[in-house]
Structure formats: C-alpha cells, structure tokens
Design a protein around this motif. Structure first.
Motif, PDB file in Angstrom:
ATOM      1  N   ALA A 143       6.365   6.789  -7.651  1.00 41.24           N
ATOM      2  CA  ALA A 143       6.398   7.013  -6.206  1.00 41.24           C
ATOM      3  C   ALA A 143       7.774   6.671  -5.641  1.00 41.24           C
TER       4      ALA A 143
ATOM      5  N   THR B 166       0.803  -1.219   0.000  1.00 39.65           N
ATOM      6  CA  THR B 166       0.000   0.000   0.000  1.00 39.65           C
ATOM      7  C   THR B 166       0.835   1.268   0.000  1.00 39.65           C
ATOM      8  N   SER B 167       2.157   1.149   0.141  1.00 37.11           N
ATOM      9  CA  SER B 167       2.996   2.348   0.145  1.00 37.11           C
ATOM     10  C   SER B 167       4.421   1.985  -0.256  1.00 37.11           C
TER      11      SER B 167
ATOM     12  N   ALA C 128       7.689   8.405   2.824  1.00 37.88           N
ATOM     13  CA  ALA C 128       6.776   7.359   2.350  1.00 37.88           C
ATOM     14  C   ALA C 128       5.653   7.991   1.544  1.00 37.88           C
ATOM     15  N   GLU C 129       5.104   7.200   0.640  1.00 40.41           N
ATOM     16  CA  GLU C 129       3.995   7.665  -0.191  1.00 40.41           C
ATOM     17  C   GLU C 129       3.051   6.492  -0.437  1.00 40.41           C
ATOM     18  N   SER C 130       1.776   6.738  -0.274  1.00 39.28           N
ATOM     19  CA  SER C 130       0.785   5.691  -0.518  1.00 39.28           C
ATOM     20  C   SER C 130       0.667   5.403  -2.005  1.00 39.28           C
TER      21      SER C 130
ATOM     22  N   ARG D   6       8.389   3.283   0.642  1.00 36.95           N
ATOM     23  CA  ARG D   6       9.163   4.062   1.607  1.00 36.95           C
ATOM     24  C   ARG D   6      10.634   4.058   1.209  1.00 36.95           C
TER      25      ARG D   6
END
Length: 508
Positions: free
Chosen positions: A62, A21-22, A39-41, A24
């Motif tokens: 991301a 889901t993310s 971190a980014e979803s 990092r």
C-alpha cells in the motif's frame, strides 16, 4: 550517508504516514504546501478477543502504491527527500535473507501478552526499574513482549533468531528494509523508545532490557537521529533519498508547532494521543502519574522529550459504531448528533474497547455502559461514546498539567475528530480549558515533511515551517458546577471498572 542537498526550485518532498488503518502519501512543495495526496486503507484482523494484527506485506504494498500515485503528480519534478512517519509500537519479525515476515504484524492495540506483562509486573522492583529506565510501564501496548511472544510461539523462531536468520522491528524499519532490498536497517529514537527495549536517556538499545524481555539485540536495527540521511529507497522505478524518520505522534507534535516546554497537542486518530513538549529533559514524576515519558525527536544528536497520555480507542470507537453496530452512517453525523442532542440523558459510556490507557493503564478493562432507560435512543448512546472519549482526554490533561512545572498552554487539536467543532466544544467543556484546532489537520505529515525539507536544503529550519495560526479557537462554556458533577460521575464509573469487582465481571 552522503545524500546531497537539492537546489532545483521545483524540488518536492514526499511524506508517508503509516497509520493504524490507512497509509497516506503526500507530495509537498518547498513551502510544505500539499500538492497531491493519496491514501489507502489497510485492514486489520482480530483473530481472538484482544488480538489485533496487520499484514505487514500489504502495508508495504500500500505504501508503494500511494507513494507512486503521489510521485506521478510531481510531473517530473525531483523528489528531494522522503519523510516516513510510522505507527510506533506495531512489530514485525522477518527473514534477514528474503525480507519475508514469519507471521502477521502484531499491532500496538493488541493485548495478547497481558499474562506475560502481569508476570513481569509481579516483581515490583523490576517494574519500577523498567519505568525509570524507559519512561514506560510494562504493558502489552509496547513492542518488547510482542516480540518475545512471536519468538516463543512461532515454531523455530527463537532458534532461527539465535542463528542470525531473523530480524525484527517496527513498521518503519520493515518498510525501509523492503524498499531498499535490505540495504537500510534503521529506526529513530522517537520509535525505539516505544519498544521497552531502549533507554530513555539515549534512545538506543539497552542490553539489560533486551535480556529481561528475551529479545536478542542482534535482531534489532541501528538507531539513527530523526533527521539522519538513511539512504535511498526504490519506488515506481525512482531512487528516493530518505531524510526524516519519526513515530507518528511525535511527528504530529512537531507538525502542530509544539516546540517549547508546555506546548501540547491531542491527535484524534484511531486512538487519542495527548503529548506535551518537556524540552531537553524528561518531566520529573513524584510518583506513578500514569503518563509516559518518551523522546519526541533527535535532531543532530540533540534530543527533545515529551510526556504522553494515550486513549486507546477514539476514532476506532466511531468505526465500531458505524461498521459493527450500524449507529453511524457517515463522519459528519458526529457534529449533527452533538448539536441536536445536547444531553445523553443519563447514559454514561466508557469506550474502553481495548482496555484503558493513561492514566489508569488497565488492559483488562472493557467498555462499560451505564444508565440506559426506556427513553434512551441511538443519539444518546453516540453522544455518551463521544463524551467518554472527551472524559479520557480530560483525565490526561489533568495529569499532564500536574506533571509540568509550568503547566500546559492551550491544547492544539488535530486529526479526524478535530474536524467537528461540536466535539471540540464538548472537549473544552469537559476539560475546563481552551483549545485550538491546527490550520493543517494532517499534522503528522507536516512534522516529518518539515524535517525532510530541512535535510534537502529546501528550508532553513523545521521551526520556521511548522509555526502556524489556529483555524478555530474554543473556550469552555459549561458551568463549573455542571462540569465537576459530570467528571465525578465519570470517575466513579472508571474507579469501579478497574476495581477487583469490576475486572472480575469483565473477564471473558
């Protein structure tokens, strides 16, 4: 591939963890102290019941953004090495020339190939051979049938693959390919052995397995050691040497210091993943114990093995309770509800939102709720969901203790749910055994960064770097009679769920 070690005392390590889901990125110094983290979803999509997809291009984008933010914190200090941990079985098919995916990535949670797996399992001799060759059951969880589905269902894909126009791989392979402009096309044995296409003995692609699952081996990346110098990737205008590759759960096993046979950890992430180090050989199995055998890591050509049990929904259950049902507002409520609600008052919930993993492996099972009454409240349902997760982990620990001749040492816990002392107390009570919370809760980051630091010459060995003390130790307090009664009730419900009568009612 000729990348030299680094002697600059300011040298940094960049660890990238591509979770479900993310994504990092963490910047660490030579002692593996985290200096910065970003971190980014990454949103998943659920186009049909049981289907789970990701936009692979967005995962790479991301990854670039969080890595660039972490690198900025280095303030000019050199990046001595990159360690990349990936989510394992999730797969992508893309164009060799352009690097563009031909379809969304099919996530490890996706059950779209259940019918194909059922058909393959009908031949019991074939199913047994696959289990022995790979250490895995034939199941949609793993990559092979996902790849076959993409080749069959995307118009022209199988023909294009035959002409050499398409390649395929897990997210580590796709990310490195894109960030190196196609120069790096590799994966490591801890990831390859999660595909059903690689032999457990070597971690390399097996021609018979590729033929069985109808996946051309010509599409697949070179398998290199987990500590191989894979080449350099470009992020934020910098050329960064890749020195470590690991699947995320083995990386957490290493990161919690599980270096000897019998050492075990449970990472509570999107799912809950129990892994135990079995040393230089896979654990023997007297029958189908429901556990997976896999390669933990390969360092300098020497392989370490593990056995594993997976709970397919853990943190994902909390996300569902919060985002879809509105029963949780924030993660801290887990501890509050468990403290204020000491009993579920008869409510029993098996949160099999994507089927049951180890040790039963029933992809058709669905979440089942029992025992509601007029006095049932939100807190009882949430507690029952948390108990359901802990019961499933306890089932795996029971199976793993039987599989390892020397048994298991106290469990190390890491990941999101491990931050709740009340949940860890519940886990210890239902498992009937002690556990420890790792001082470093981002164990996945610690494992792959340790390998990268060794490759860069910043530390002498990964073993030195990952050994650490527990931040919390918990022993079971629940009366043995009460534990046995709770476990029996839970098992009776799960027995019914996987029975023909139960599965018939769950068919959508």
């Amino acid at each position: 591939m000729g990348i030299s070690s680094v002697t600059d005392p300011r040298a940094r390590i960049l660890a990238i963890d591509q979770g479900t889901t993310s994504v990092r990125a963490t910047l660490l110094d030579a002692s593996l102290t985290a200096l910065a983290s970003q971190a980014e979803s990454v949103p998943r999509s659920f186009p049909k019941p049981g289907w789970v997809e990701l936009d692979a291009e967005e995962v790479v984008a991301a990854t670039e953004r969080v890595a660039a933010a972490a690198i900025k914190a280095a303030e000019g200090a050199p990046i001595a090495g990159v360690g990349l941990a990936n989510q394992g079985e999730t797969v992508v098919v893309w164009e060799r020339a352009s690097g563009k995916p031909i379809a969304p990535a099919v996530v490890w949670q996706c059950r779209r190939t259940e019918a194909l797996c059922d058909e393959l399992r009908k031949d019991e001799a074939t199913a047994a051979w696959v289990r022995k060759a790979t250490g895995l059951p034939i199941d949609p969880y793993f990559s092979a049938t996902k790849l076959a589905w993409l080749l069959d269902e995307i118009p022209g894909a199988r023909e294009r693959a035959a002409r050499g126009e398409l390649v395929a791989g897990t997210l580590d392979t796709f990310t490195l390919y894109r960030l190196s402009a196609g120069k790096i096309f590799v994966t490591d044995p801890s990831t390859s052995c999660r595909t059903l296409l690689a032999g457990l003995a070597s971690g390399r692609w097996d021609a018979q397995l590729c033929e069985l699952f109808r996946v051309p081996s010509s599409m697949l990346a070179e398998v290199v050691s987990s500590d191989a110098e894979a080449g350099s990737i470009a992020i934020a205008g910098a050329s960064l040497p890749v020195r470590a590759l690991l699947c995320d759960q083995p990386s957490a096993l290493l990161g919690t210091g599980c270096l000897s046979p019998g050492d075990a950890k449970c990472t509570y992430g999107t799912g809950a993943f129990v892994q135990a180090n079995t040393g230089g050989e896979p654990a023997e199995s007297a029958g189908d114990d429901g556990l997976l055998r896999s390669i933990a890591w390969e360092l300098g050509g020497a392989r370490t093995y593990l056995c594993e049990g997976s709970v397919l929904a853990a943190g994902d259950v909390l996300t569902w309770l919060r985002d879809d049902l509105g029963l949780l507002n924030r993660p801290e409520e887990v501890d509050e509800i468990l403290r204020s609600t000491p009993s579920s008052e008869g409510v029993l919930f098996v949160p099999a939102l994507g089927g049951l993993g180890a040790p039963r492996w029933s992809g058709s099972a669905r979440g089942t709720l029992l025992g509601l009454h007029r006095g049932s409240r939100r807190e009882h349902f949430v507690r029952a969901a948390l108990e359901g997760i802990a019961h499933q982990v306890a089932d795996i620990l029971d199976a793993a203790a039987r599989a390892l001749p020397s048994g298991l040492r106290p469990l190390w816990a890491d990941g999101g749910l491990s931050l709740s002392p009340a949940f860890l107390e519940l886990q210890a009570d239902l498992a009937g055994s002690s556990l420890r919370r790792a001082a470093h809760t981002e164990a996945t980051t610690r494992g792959v960064s340790a390998l990268a630091a060794v490759g860069a010459g910043l530390i002498g060995s990964a073993e030195e770097a990952v050994k650490g003390d527990a931040s919390l130790e918990i022993s079971p307090k629940l009366d043995a009679g009460a534990r046995d009664a709770a476990r029996r009730r839970y098992r009776k419900l799960v027995d019914w769920m996987v029975s023909p009568a139960g599965l018939e009612l769950m068919t959508i």
